[in-house]
Design an enzyme around this catalytic site. Structure first.
Site, PDB file in Angstrom:
ATOM      1  N   HIS A 115      -7.280  -5.982  -0.505  1.00  0.00           N
ATOM      2  CA  HIS A 115      -6.190  -5.020  -0.558  1.00  0.00           C
ATOM      3  C   HIS A 115      -4.891  -5.718  -0.221  1.00  0.00           C
ATOM      4  CE1 HIS A 115      -4.000  -1.365  -0.456  1.00  0.00           C
ATOM      5  NE2 HIS A 115      -3.943  -1.245   0.855  1.00  0.00           N
ATOM      6  N   ASP A 141      -9.047  -4.563  -5.960  1.00  0.00           N
ATOM      7  CA  ASP A 141      -8.542  -3.937  -4.741  1.00  0.00           C
ATOM      8  C   ASP A 141      -9.365  -2.672  -4.480  1.00  0.00           C
ATOM      9  OD1 ASP A 141      -7.091  -2.424  -2.833  1.00  0.00           O
ATOM     10  OD2 ASP A 141      -5.198  -3.289  -3.491  1.00  0.00           O
ATOM     11  N   SER A 201       0.828  -1.196   0.000  1.00  0.00           N
ATOM     12  CA  SER A 201       0.000   0.000   0.000  1.00  0.00           C
ATOM     13  C   SER A 201       0.872   1.260   0.000  1.00  0.00           C
ATOM     14  CB  SER A 201      -0.963  -0.055   1.194  1.00  0.00           C
ATOM     15  OG  SER A 201      -2.003   0.871   1.064  1.00  0.00           O
TER      16      SER A 201
END
Length: 524
Positions: free
Chosen positions: A492, A465, A238
């Site tokens: 995610h 995602d 991320s």
């Protein structure tokens, strides 16, 4: 919403294979100076430092980190770095570091440094949680697994601090509306100004000015040298992908491998990224509604086309009458929306969300409160991590400020249009408002990275995602000249989350730099 840290979702299985190709660790190199200074030896004391490893218990800042740091075999240290790299002889700060040594030290490749995202996520906690997962595979056998808390985060000192635990609890109960009326917009602006003022008062303007990704990657290079590594092996999830590609731009000659999972598009503006997240969460909500409708007892009904309205009708009464949630706490309207967003990070959370919504229908908000607490990183002891405060501190200096109230409101309108399932609430926790009032100047801006000569990174991107759109991974892989691994799933991030195809390809890359063939896709 935020570029959320890597989620510790439940795992079905891990690849317990050790790949055999090897690489020999070399002595650390002298990096290019992180900032232009007249004294060429100004950074020697940082690059030449020796980490002093010891018990991790003193590094814990809350219940979650206390539990994580009890993981057998982990050890911790503090890395000393300049507060301001333009003034290396000035004030210093420390970065918390956690390590678990490779089980096969004779065939060790080196250190694998990881960051779970956020901004504001604790790399020390994440690495500790990963220890059991990688035990027996190529990472656990042949890499020292290293997690670090970026400057201002977790065990790093000083830590970004804006709100007390009580103030954070109170803010979650304070319904300011969606900002479409003059009174609501003014209330959001006032809260943002108050928040920014408390950050300056409790953290210090000098820390806030130097807490962005620009400075984190300089710390990361100092850490590489202090670990005794000539080249960096890095795993970023991320927001951690932003740290990774920013490091590659600053220190391309010091990279061995970069595995970037759940990519942020470096060329995207703050507004576009927030709108993209709104679209992603809205799409995930639609998938949840369709799956839920197949089962008896679906809290939002058997007609997915009516799911948004059903959800809105269910939580709207919370605006005036919060639901009991146990321990004397009340579930607010905003907390119910936050619980939904938290559950969208992974399909494995959907049954818990459905259970929580059914309990809410019966007047019990306890399960949804637990989901919301997970999003805010609030422990059972009522203490919050630094995640929320550090998130704003980093995001607001990593992006150019938008100060015009009309422009801020236009961003909100775009976000509300992108995420109608949120029922008219502000899905971004007021990020444009806060950053518009932020006291520190931005230190980065959106751009297309150009890193000629960089060893090709591996980018993993999930087709559905909800946080970092699939196309962002495609774009990043193209910009960086790297390989792209596609995961056909609705969660995610994917590496080390139990998909054998993803894990085998990721491990092969980390061990010997082998990229998967172009077009490789991993099914759910």
């Amino acid at each position: 919403m935020r570029f959320r840290r890597w989620r510790l979702v439940a795992v079905v299985c891990l690849v317990l294979c050790a790949l055999t190709a090897c690489s020999t660790a070399q002595a650390p190199s002298r990096a290019p100076h992180p900032s232009p200074v007249s004294d060429v030896h100004a950074f020697d004391r940082f690059y030449d430092q020796k980490l002093v490893w010891g018990d991790c218990a003193p590094y814990a800042t809350n219940g979650q980190s206390q539990d994580a740091f009890r993981t057998p075999g982990v050890e911790c240290a503090r890395l000393t770095v300049p507060l301001d790299y333009a003034r290396p002889q000035g004030q210093t700060i420390t970065v918390g570091v956690l390590r678990h040594k490779a089980s096969d030290q004779t065939d060790k490749i080196g250190s694998l440094v990881m960051n779970p995202g956020g901004p504001g996520g604790s790399g020390m906690e994440a690495a500790a949680h990963l220890v059991q997962r990688v035990s027996g595979n190529a990472i656990g056998l042949r890499f020292d697994l290293v997690g670090f808390d970026p400057r201002g985060v977790g065990a790093s000192q000083p830590r970004v601090h804006c709100l007390t635990d009580a103030e954070r609890d109170a803010e979650r109960q304070n319904d300011l509306g969606d900002g479409t009326s003059p009174g609501s917009a003014a209330a959001w602006a006032a809260q943002a100004k108050d928040f920014a003022g408390k950050c300056v008062q409790r953290t210090g303007a000098d820390v806030l000015a130097n807490v962005g990704t620009r400075d984190v990657v300089k710390d990361l290079d100092v850490l590489r040298a202090a670990l005794g590594e000539k080249k960096l092996n890095y795993l970023g999830y991320s927001y951690g992908t932003q740290i990774g590609y920013s490091y590659a731009e600053a220190f391309p000659a010091n990279v061995r491998t970069l595995l970037l999972d759940g990519a942020i598009d470096p060329s995207e503006s703050q507004a576009d990224s927030l709108v993209g997240q709104g679209n992603g969460f809205n799409r995930a909500f639609g998938m949840f509604a369709a799956e839920c409708a197949k089962h008896a007892g679906c809290a939002i009904g058997q007609d997915p086309s009516r799911a948004t309205q059903t959800f809105t009708d269910l939580i709207s009464p919370l605006r005036n009458n919060p639901a009991p949630a146990g321990g004397g706490r009340k579930l607010s309207y905003d907390d119910a929306m936050t619980a939904l967003v938290e559950a969208m990070y992974s399909q494995q959370s959907w049954p818990l969300l459905n259970s929580g919504l059914n309990l809410l229908r019966a007047g019990d908000g306890s399960v949804l409160m637990k989901l919301a607490d997970g999003y805010y990183d609030r422990g059972a002891d009522g203490r919050y991590s630094s995640l929320q405060d550090a998130y704003y501190a980093v995001r607001c200096v990593d992006n150019p400020r938008v100060t015009d109230p009309g422009a801020v409101e236009a961003i909100h309108q775009r976000m509300l249009t992108a995420a109608p399932f949120l029922g008219g609430g502000r899905p971004d926790e007021g990020e444009p408002d806060v950053c518009g009032a932020w006291p520190a100047a931005s230190t980065s801006q959106p751009h297309h990275p150009t890193v000629p000569g960089l060893p090709p990174p591996l980018v993993i991107s999930s087709t559905n995602d909800p946080v970092t759109p699939y196309q962002a991974g495609v774009n990043l892989a193209g910009d960086m000249g790297g390989g792209l691994l596609t995961y056909d799933g609705a969660q995610h991030t994917a590496f080390l989350h139990g998909n054998q195809c993803v894990d085998v390809n990721g491990l092969a890359y980390l061990v010997d730099g082998t990229l998967p063939p172009p077009g490789t896709r991993c099914p759910t």
